[in-house]
Every structure is written in structure tokens, then in C-alpha cells.
Design a protein around this motif. Sequence first.
Motif, mmCIF file in Angstrom:
data_model
loop_
_atom_site.group_PDB
_atom_site.id
_atom_site.type_symbol
_atom_site.label_atom_id
_atom_site.label_comp_id
_atom_site.label_asym_id
_atom_site.label_seq_id
_atom_site.Cartn_x
_atom_site.Cartn_y
_atom_site.Cartn_z
ATOM 1 N N MET A 76 11.307 23.014 37.803
ATOM 2 C CA MET A 76 12.499 22.327 38.316
ATOM 3 C C MET A 76 12.827 22.674 39.761
ATOM 4 S SD MET A 76 15.070 22.984 35.114
ATOM 5 C CE MET A 76 16.318 21.831 35.652
ATOM 6 N N LEU A 125 11.475 19.012 28.901
ATOM 7 C CA LEU A 125 10.442 19.024 29.931
ATOM 8 C C LEU A 125 9.047 19.351 29.399
ATOM 9 C CD1 LEU A 125 12.352 20.739 32.878
ATOM 10 C CD2 LEU A 125 11.841 18.312 32.563
ATOM 11 N N LEU A 181 19.807 17.664 32.102
ATOM 12 C CA LEU A 181 18.505 16.987 32.086
ATOM 13 C C LEU A 181 18.650 15.481 31.983
ATOM 14 C CD1 LEU A 181 15.517 18.132 32.130
ATOM 15 C CD2 LEU A 181 17.319 19.806 31.980
#
Length: 190
Positions: A76, A125, A181
Motif C-alpha cells: 500500500m 488485497l 479499502l
Amino acid sequence: MRTPVTFFLLAANIAIFVLQTQAPDGLIPGFALWPLGEGFQPWQVVSSAFLHGSLLHLGVNMLGIWTFGRELESAMGSLRYVWLYAVSVLAAAATQLVAVSFSDPVPTVGASGGLFGLLAAYAILFPHRKLILLFPPIRLPAPLFVLLYAAFELYAGVTGTLAGVAHFAHLGGLVGGLLVLSGRRRFSRR
């Protein structure tokens, strides 16, 4: 893999735990998250996430931050990772404040809310990664692992199972991670 925020979180939590054990009255009275009207101060929504009830409590949370945080921060970037962790901690504190208004007024400590936000992000993710349950040792895809863990937290919170654990704070942190997210995905689509 450069993960300065993860290392900072680990170092800060460990240092504050040492300070907590050395302080004459501990740090709980002024820095744990107290219910509204029972000693609550605004800074406690953050400070409580750096306090822990025991060495085991600290160890489990730091293991989780180390395990999931390094990979998340690498994927990230440090700035988004800080945002993820901060929103998760704040969501956990807000959820806990609501939850304790319906129960005994006890203080809350621990980095678990932030950790649950990391778990939510990890499941999104890295959906094909496998995580292993401890009891029984079964390999599960990360999203299923997190979903089952959340279901257990909800069950335990509603039924009062495992008293002394802030189950609703965990769920709040999870929701905070999901919100970050989902916002990231909307932004990346634009």
C-alpha cells in the motif's frame, strides 16, 4: 522490504508497555479508553491502542502487526498504511464506546482494533493467500479466515463469551479497515 511504519508501531507499543509496567500507577487511569462519563478523555481513542493488559496481550498483537503489517505496508505504501491503521483504531474506539454504554463501564486497551483493520485489508488485497487456524490447524483462504474470525467475534460479543475481551472493538477495527479499502478501490477506479 522497507516497512518503517510497522517497525514504528512495534517499537512504540513495546516501549509504552515497558513504561506502563514501570509507572507507579500504570498508565491505565489516564490513557485507557474509558466509557463516556466514566473518565473518558478524547486522547484515549488513540492512546488506548498503545496500552496492553499483559505481556501475552502485547505479544499476540505485535505478532499480528508484524505478520500482516509488513506485507500490507509494502503493497500500500507507508502513507496509505498509516491511514488504514489510524481509521481502524478510531473505528474500534468508537464501536467500543457504543458497546460499553450498554454494559459495565470498564476501560479498554490494546492494538487489536488496528490489527483487525489490517486483517480486513489483508483479506481484500491478498484473497488467494492461505492462513492457518490454530485449532484445528486448517488452511483457509484469507477472506474466509477473516469472515470466520469476525463471525466468532460477533458471537462472542453478543453472548458474552470470553469476558474481558473487547469483541466489538475488534469488529469496529475490521469495519474501519474495510471502509478504507473500499474507499481506495473507488478512488482507483476513477
